[in-house]
Design a protein around this motif. Structure first.
Motif, mmCIF file in Angstrom:
data_model
loop_
_atom_site.group_PDB
_atom_site.id
_atom_site.type_symbol
_atom_site.label_atom_id
_atom_site.label_comp_id
_atom_site.label_asym_id
_atom_site.label_seq_id
_atom_site.Cartn_x
_atom_site.Cartn_y
_atom_site.Cartn_z
ATOM 1 N N GLU A 216 1.361 -1.165 -0.076
ATOM 2 C CA GLU A 216 -0.255 0.357 0.206
ATOM 3 C C GLU A 216 0.439 1.099 0.175
ATOM 4 O OE1 GLU A 216 -3.225 -0.153 3.326
ATOM 5 O OE2 GLU A 216 -3.636 -1.342 2.539
ATOM 6 N N ALA A 217 1.500 0.856 0.640
ATOM 7 C CA ALA A 217 2.984 2.443 1.379
ATOM 8 C C ALA A 217 3.660 2.623 -0.458
ATOM 9 C CB ALA A 217 3.926 2.318 1.931
ATOM 10 N N MET A 218 4.178 1.491 -0.935
ATOM 11 C CA MET A 218 5.030 1.822 -2.514
ATOM 12 C C MET A 218 3.163 2.568 -3.849
ATOM 13 S SD MET A 218 6.534 -1.639 -2.355
ATOM 14 C CE MET A 218 6.903 -1.717 -4.166
ATOM 15 N N CYS A 219 2.624 2.071 -3.437
ATOM 16 C CA CYS A 219 1.278 2.189 -4.224
ATOM 17 C C CYS A 219 1.086 3.617 -4.295
ATOM 18 C CB CYS A 219 0.294 1.577 -4.306
ATOM 19 S SG CYS A 219 0.301 -0.195 -5.098
ATOM 20 N N GLU A 220 0.885 4.171 -2.778
ATOM 21 C CA GLU A 220 0.631 5.973 -2.336
ATOM 22 C C GLU A 220 1.828 6.459 -3.207
ATOM 23 O OE1 GLU A 220 0.052 5.520 1.854
ATOM 24 O OE2 GLU A 220 -1.186 4.417 1.559
ATOM 25 N N ARG A 221 2.675 5.648 -2.593
ATOM 26 C CA ARG A 221 3.779 6.711 -3.254
ATOM 27 C C ARG A 221 4.274 6.376 -4.869
ATOM 28 N NH1 ARG A 221 9.589 7.594 0.238
ATOM 29 N NH2 ARG A 221 8.705 7.170 2.807
ATOM 30 N N GLY A 222 4.059 5.729 -5.896
ATOM 31 C CA GLY A 222 3.765 6.089 -7.016
ATOM 32 C C GLY A 222 3.729 5.022 -7.743
ATOM 33 N N VAL A 223 4.268 3.486 -6.796
ATOM 34 C CA VAL A 223 4.294 3.164 -8.082
ATOM 35 C C VAL A 223 2.632 1.469 -8.473
ATOM 36 C CG1 VAL A 223 5.284 0.334 -7.957
ATOM 37 C CG2 VAL A 223 6.614 1.988 -7.137
ATOM 38 N N ASP A 224 2.845 1.550 -9.630
ATOM 39 C CA ASP A 224 1.729 0.805 -10.129
ATOM 40 C C ASP A 224 1.352 -0.196 -10.012
ATOM 41 O OD1 ASP A 224 -0.669 0.727 -11.326
ATOM 42 O OD2 ASP A 224 0.144 0.852 -13.324
ATOM 43 N N LEU A 225 1.880 -0.559 -9.387
ATOM 44 C CA LEU A 225 1.352 -2.219 -8.691
ATOM 45 C C LEU A 225 0.653 -3.144 -9.055
ATOM 46 C CD1 LEU A 225 3.657 -4.697 -7.269
ATOM 47 C CD2 LEU A 225 2.414 -4.147 -4.951
ATOM 48 N N HIS A 226 0.379 -4.609 -10.198
ATOM 49 C CA HIS A 226 -0.151 -4.995 -10.726
ATOM 50 C C HIS A 226 -0.001 -6.538 -10.029
ATOM 51 C CE1 HIS A 226 -2.342 -2.364 -12.703
ATOM 52 N NE2 HIS A 226 -0.432 -1.675 -13.076
ATOM 53 N N VAL A 227 -0.742 -7.486 -9.375
ATOM 54 C CA VAL A 227 -0.377 -8.509 -8.386
ATOM 55 C C VAL A 227 -1.249 -9.686 -8.828
ATOM 56 C CG1 VAL A 227 0.517 -8.274 -6.207
ATOM 57 C CG2 VAL A 227 -1.104 -8.646 -6.149
ATOM 58 N N GLY A 228 -0.752 -11.300 -9.239
ATOM 59 C CA GLY A 228 -1.359 -12.194 -9.794
ATOM 60 C C GLY A 228 -1.416 -11.838 -11.429
#
Length: 451
Positions: A216-228
């Motif tokens: 969540e913290a990485m996403c809030e900083r701007g990383v567009d994370l996609h799992v699965g």
């Protein structure tokens, strides 16, 4: 039987260099061969240059925070070529120190690839051959690149340090600590970052609650994370790279970085021909003394795929010398090893995860999530998470997990306490240092849950 060396080390990384140097200091005749550069993964293409990149990438967030504290900060721009030049100069300096230390200890170093021709025979790419009473394999690991269409357009975690230009858009594939660290590094340097991971959550093997918090913290900083999800193919298109996912979604980027794990570097070394047993994946099988199935051949570091961390390799190298050259058998304890993931924010961890501890017996969990003082004036909503895993019967602190600024520094001292077997009451009677984030580790009085 005459030997040219008492010890010949194959690999000039942290573990191999430590073993060679300390063995030579006992009076042993020691040779060492390294086919690339002295310092191995950590110094040349791992921990050290990565941490320099972490420092560099962190300034973008620091500039933003500074405005909240009254600083009038002009628009900042990152100069990758300037940074790269300084980084390369520092790596060259460190490599020089490694070489000087080997020379000072009396180790004969060879800039060549070494292979085994038998239990005591070493052959170099220069054509030289030597006989050694003991051989130590310390060749480390190498990035794994999957076989898929267009993989030749991607780079590995070895290559990222030598990029000619900083990309505008990057896709990072993987969910381990290397992938997460570089996703954060590139994001901090101003790159638009997308991260793909085929698993359900990043950082498999780490504490589940902490994994979710960090994602969540990485996403809030701007990383567009996609799992699965995973990559199906990579194509070049109009000067960019078009990445097709297995769900049909497309990403157009300028760089694709694969960080999907590393494999032991044992291929072509002649190990199996010499009778050395290898595990699935190529790791050298060793016992608690780092001895292989061939009595004269030992192995330390990532090539054994035990705990793949530089300080562990160094400890294993030193223990090998104690055991073989000083008649003082020493086995390295791999059960409690502190580590840090240099994401933004940082993640420090030591000991058991909540999941592993729960399976072992009744536990209590103490945790605290809060906005640190620095973030309040900076206007950041990012929260620190601290967690203690405690055995309900012995009261021993089984694990400490921290996400937040300076977590890597804090976990080192927490590691001392956990290694010593500190109890929750030992933590409780420790007077807090105020105002700090770390004081939360000794002020959590009530368990948040039991299991």
């Amino acid at each position: 039987m005459a030997f040219d060396y008492d010890l010949f080390v194959i690999g000039g990384g942290s573990g191999g260099v430590r073993a060679a140097r300390v063995a030579a200091e006992t009076g042993a005749r020691v040779g060492l061969a390294e086919e690339y550069r002295m310092g191995g993964t950590c110094v040349i293409r791992g921990c050290v240059p990565k941490k320099l990149m972490v420092f560099a990438s962190g300034f973008s967030h620091a500039f933003e925070d500074a405005r909240g504290f009254g600083w009038d900060v002009a628009e900042a721009a990152f100069d990758w070529p300037a940074f790269r030049a300084k980084k390369d100069a520092e790596i060259a300096r460190l490599e020089g120190i490694y070489r000087a230390n080997l020379d000072r200890a009396g180790v004969e170093a060879f800039d060549a690839r070494a292979t085994l021709a038998g239990p005591h025979e070493v052959t170099l790419s220069t054509g030289q051959s030597f006989r050694a009473r003991h051989v130590l394999i310390a060749t480390g690991g190498a990035p794994f690149m999957p076989d898929l269409p267009g993989i030749e357009h991607a780079i590995s975690s070895n290559d990222i340090f030598d990029m000619e230009v900083l990309p505008g858009r990057a896709l990072v594939v993987g969910g381990g600590f290397i992938a997460c660290e570089f996703a954060c590094i590139l994001n901090g340097m101003g790159v638009a970052v997308t991260q793909l991971y085929r698993g359900e959550q990043i950082l498999r093997g780490f504490d589940g609650e902490m994994r979710g918090h960090l994602a969540e913290a990485m996403c809030e900083r701007g990383v567009d994370l996609h799992v699965g999800t995973d990559v199906e193919r990579i194509d070049k298109a109009d000067g960019a790279l078009r990445v097709t996912r297995n769900d049909g979604h497309l990403h157009e980027v300028d760089l694709v970085l694969y960080a999907t794990g590393r494999r032991p570097s044992t291929a072509g070394l002649g190990l199996e021909e010499a009778g050395v047993d290898l595990a699935r994946g190529g790791a050298v099988k060793v016992d608690e003394w780092s001895q292989s199935s061939v009595p004269s051949i030992y192995a330390v570091g990532d090539v054994t795929d035990r705990v793949n961390l530089t300080p562990v390799a160094i400890r294993e190298g030193a223990a090998f010398v104690e055991t073989v050259f000083k008649a003082n058998p020493v086995a390295v304890d791999h059960s409690v090893v502190a580590s840090a993931v240099f994401t933004q924010p940082e993640f420090g961890t030591v000991g058991m995860t909540e999941e592993a501890a729960r399976d072992a017996g009744p536990i209590e969990i103490y945790s605290a999530a809060f906005r640190p003082m620095q973030n309040i004036l900076a206007g950041s909503e990012e929260r620190v998470l601290m967690k203690l895993v405690v055995c309900a019967e012995t009261r021993r602190v089984l694990g400490v997990h921290i996400i937040g600024p300076g977590a890597g520094e804090m976990i080192q001292l927490a590691g001392v306490a956990v290694t010593m077997g500190a109890t929750k009451e030992d933590f409780d009677r420790t007077v807090a240092v105020h105002p700090t984030m770390a004081e939360e580790l000794v002020t959590m009085k009530t368990p948040t849950r039991t299991a």
